[in-house]
Design an enzyme around this catalytic site. Structure first.
Site, short mmCIF file in Angstrom:
data_model
loop_
_atom_site.label_atom_id
_atom_site.label_comp_id
_atom_site.label_asym_id
_atom_site.label_seq_id
_atom_site.Cartn_x
_atom_site.Cartn_y
_atom_site.Cartn_z
N ASP A 81 41.51 37.35 47.27
CA ASP A 81 40.85 38.66 47.27
C ASP A 81 39.34 38.48 47.35
OD1 ASP A 81 40.57 41.50 46.98
OD2 ASP A 81 39.97 41.14 44.91
N ASP A 90 35.48 27.42 43.47
CA ASP A 90 34.03 27.63 43.34
C ASP A 90 33.27 26.89 44.44
OD1 ASP A 90 34.90 25.30 42.12
OD2 ASP A 90 33.53 25.41 40.42
N TYR A 144 47.66 39.54 39.60
CA TYR A 144 47.84 40.95 39.95
C TYR A 144 49.13 41.51 39.37
CZ TYR A 144 44.10 41.51 43.43
OH TYR A 144 42.89 41.64 44.06
N ASP A 185 36.64 38.80 51.04
CA ASP A 185 35.49 39.71 51.13
C ASP A 185 34.24 38.92 51.47
OD1 ASP A 185 36.91 42.02 50.51
OD2 ASP A 185 35.40 42.73 49.09
N LYS A 244 42.04 25.86 41.58
CA LYS A 244 41.16 25.52 40.46
C LYS A 244 41.97 24.57 39.58
CE LYS A 244 37.34 26.08 38.11
NZ LYS A 244 36.04 25.57 38.59
#
Ligand code: IPM
Ligand code: MN
Length: 351
Positions: free
Chosen positions: A245, A221, A142, A249, A189
């Site tokens: 993020d 993942d 970001y 959600d 990751k």
């Protein structure tokens, strides 16, 4: 307690849901003998329209000099549909996070017994889910260097983390794990990304300081998949900005409604509380938005001041409203739908 709270209503349904959280917080203050001094300030598209800037200096001064910030939502379709817009509401949000040093975004996911069948997931999978994400909020891709290369057809965003940034976020996660079931999952990751390897190495190095906490390391993942398959396997999860993020959600779907999930963004000196839903412009001004996520964010705010009982009465009022069907149209399902203000009034009365 005397509290100065910056009040950033923002865009879309922001002002409407914020009004309800103020009502409920004032009722709590009255019941417990606190004094809340609300300090409204401009942010988001509303601020761009008024002063050409989504997070004006004046707003920052108000936030920085308050004890906490209560935030509604930002975002407006006129910017979403214009990729060339120079100033966007979301820039204000990122600037605010950075300038206030809000490095740890706390996003709980839990289920309400009376709403178990609202989730698209099977009841037996989600019943009893109670997990919390600690998402790093002021670094990563970001905020890394980004841009276009010469011909404009090549773009880049840089992901970057320092050990210090990882440590302070992970510390919040370990501390929360100690208060909860002593289980911590570091989401990364590390099979591909160097930043993730630094995350893993840093968190591994901290394990000795929290010998009671059982730490697991999982690839993002795999977590994306397991989170909706076996949400009860998780308790505290820590992760970087972008992974957080996306996963938060996803996690909100477990509870059945985005209109219910609150969040906190913790900083070194000041913290901010906001619903995780967006500005939902289609519903703005119609008195139909669900105010409960914002009201529960106010509960988190009280709890963050060490006022656990105050937070609890808010949570109880919300549970009671849900059980008795005092809900907005998103949760009414054929039954009576109450307006945003009616739900707020009912909650305030039941404090
Ligand atoms: C969130 C939002 C923001 C983010 C956007 C609006 C910039 O999606 O708070 O999760 O990506 O952090
Ligand atoms: Mn998001």
């Amino acid at each position: 307690m005397k509290l100065n709270i910056a009040l950033l209503a923002g865009d879309g349904i922001g002002p409407e849901v914020i009004d309800q959280a103020v009502k409920v917080s004032d009722a709590v203050a009255e019941k417990f003998g606190h004094e809340i001094n609300w300090k409204p300030a401009l942010t988001g598209a509303a601020a761009i329209d008024a002063v050409g800037e989504p997070y004006p200096d004046e707003t920052h001064e108000i936030c920085a000099s308050s004890d906490a910030v209560l935030f509604g939502a930002i975002g407006h379709p006129k910017f979403d549909n214009d990729p060339t817009a120079k100033v966007r509401p979301e820039q204000g949000l990122l600037k605010m996070r950075k300038k206030l040093g809000l490095f740890a975004n706390v996003r709980p996911t839990f289920v309400f017994p009376s709403l178990l069948d609202k989730s698209p997931l099977k009841k037996e999978r989600i019943e009893g889910t109670d997990l919390v994400f600690f998402r790093e909020l002021t670094s990563g891709v970001y905020f890394g260097e980004k841009g276009r290369k010469d011909d404009g057809n090549t773009a880049f965003d840089t992901n970057m983390y320092t050990k210090e940034e990882i440590t302070r976020l992970a510390k919040k996660g370990f501390e929360a794990a100690m208060q909860r079931s002593k289980k911590l999952c570091c989401v990364d990751k590390a099979n591909v990304m160097e930043t993730s390897r630094l995350w893993r190495e840093t968190v591994q190095g901290m394990e000795k300081d929290y010998p009671e906490v059982e730490v697991s390391y999982e690839f993002v993942d795999a977590v994306a998949m397991r989170l909706v398959q076996w949400p009860k396997d998780y308790d505290v999860l820590i992760t970087e900005n972008l992974f957080g993020d996306v996963l938060t959600d996803e996690a909100s779907v477990i509870s059945g409604s985005m209109g219910l999930m609150p969040s906190a963004s913790l900083g070194t000196s000041i913290s901010l509380f906001e619903p995780i839903h967006g500005s939902y412009p289609q519903a703005a001004g119609k008195n139909i938005a669900n105010p409960m996520a914002t009201v529960l964010s106010a509960a988190m705010m009280f709890e963050n001041f060490g006022l656990a009982e105050e937070g609890k009465v808010i949570r109880e009022a919300v549970n009671k409203a849900l059980a008795e069907g005092i809900v907005t149209e998103d949760l009414a399902e054929g039954g009576k739908a109450y307006g945003t203000t009616e739900v707020g009034d009912w909650l305030a009365k039941n404090i």
